[in-house]
Design a protein around this motif. Structure first.
Motif, mmCIF file in Angstrom:
data_model
loop_
_atom_site.group_PDB
_atom_site.id
_atom_site.type_symbol
_atom_site.label_atom_id
_atom_site.label_comp_id
_atom_site.label_asym_id
_atom_site.label_seq_id
_atom_site.Cartn_x
_atom_site.Cartn_y
_atom_site.Cartn_z
ATOM 1 N N THR A 1 50.101 22.224 17.547
ATOM 2 C CA THR A 1 49.617 23.461 16.938
ATOM 3 C C THR A 1 48.217 23.796 17.428
ATOM 4 O O THR A 1 47.915 24.945 17.747
ATOM 5 C CB THR A 1 49.634 23.340 15.399
ATOM 6 N N GLU B 1 48.302 25.075 20.949
ATOM 7 C CA GLU B 1 48.862 26.424 21.041
ATOM 8 C C GLU B 1 47.826 27.493 20.712
ATOM 9 O O GLU B 1 47.855 28.588 21.254
ATOM 10 C CB GLU B 1 50.046 26.540 20.084
ATOM 11 N N HIS B 2 46.891 27.172 19.821
ATOM 12 C CA HIS B 2 45.934 28.170 19.349
ATOM 13 C C HIS B 2 44.568 28.087 20.028
ATOM 14 O O HIS B 2 43.686 28.871 19.699
ATOM 15 C CB HIS B 2 45.753 28.046 17.835
ATOM 16 N N VAL C 1 51.438 24.148 6.417
ATOM 17 C CA VAL C 1 51.020 24.337 7.808
ATOM 18 C C VAL C 1 52.078 25.129 8.570
ATOM 19 O O VAL C 1 51.760 26.023 9.363
ATOM 20 C CB VAL C 1 50.747 22.978 8.490
ATOM 21 N N ALA C 2 53.353 24.818 8.342
ATOM 22 C CA ALA C 2 54.429 25.542 9.017
ATOM 23 C C ALA C 2 54.419 27.023 8.627
ATOM 24 O O ALA C 2 54.611 27.899 9.479
ATOM 25 C CB ALA C 2 55.776 24.912 8.681
ATOM 26 N N ASP D 1 51.437 28.697 10.308
ATOM 27 C CA ASP D 1 51.694 28.859 11.740
ATOM 28 C C ASP D 1 52.644 30.026 11.988
ATOM 29 O O ASP D 1 52.442 30.820 12.908
ATOM 30 C CB ASP D 1 52.267 27.565 12.311
ATOM 31 N N ALA E 1 50.667 33.162 11.544
ATOM 32 C CA ALA E 1 49.768 33.410 12.671
ATOM 33 C C ALA E 1 50.534 33.942 13.873
ATOM 34 O O ALA E 1 50.038 34.796 14.603
ATOM 35 C CB ALA E 1 49.035 32.122 13.051
ATOM 36 N N ARG E 2 51.747 33.473 14.070
ATOM 37 C CA ARG E 2 52.559 33.970 15.178
ATOM 38 C C ARG E 2 52.908 35.448 14.986
ATOM 39 O O ARG E 2 52.953 36.212 15.938
ATOM 40 C CB ARG E 2 53.845 33.166 15.308
#
Length: 129
Positions: free
Chosen positions: A48, A51-52, A112-113, A116, A119-120
């Motif tokens: 994660t 990725e960010h 967190v999932a 995430d 955020a996507r």
């Protein structure tokens, strides 16, 4: 990935609650599940972060993430030790305490999932030339 880590933590909690910890084979199985639970959550966190974060900063981000993860693990163990020292049945409450901590970790992995996924959705799409 976070769901896989949460599943491993949940399997660890169930195994810990049902295992005969006096049996060496059972203890090894519980330890293996515990390792899988911790390793899966850590890999999900690192993926994660990568990725960010921009590729040029990924090394620094990994270093900070690993430092915080190690400090968090050390700090998380301290309250567990205090609970077990002050519990009326002592170490007999360890499986229940660890199972409760595992459920908190499952809830954190789910949060967190969700963050995430949000955020996507909010990330602007890159234009393809």
């Amino acid at each position: 990935m976070a769901a896989a880590g949460a599943g491993a933590v949940l399997a660890f909690a169930v195994a810990l609650g049902t295992a005969d910890l006096g049996d060496p084979a059972s203890l090894r199985a519980v330890a293996a599940l515990g390792g899988a639970a911790v390793y899966g959550a850590r890999v999900a966190l690192q993926l994660t972060v990568r990725e960010h974060v921009a590729p040029s900063d990924s090394g620094k981000a990994d270093a900070v993430t690993n430092c915080l993860a190690e400090c968090g693990g050390a700090l998380a163990g301290l309250p567990l030790v205090h609970v077990l020292k002050r519990a009326p049945r002592g170490w007999a409450t360890f499986p229940a305490t660890l199972a409760a901590a595992s459920l908190v970790l499952v809830a954190a992995a789910a949060a967190v999932a969700l963050l995430d996924a949000r955020a996507r959705r909010l990330r602007p799409r890159e234009k393809v030339a």
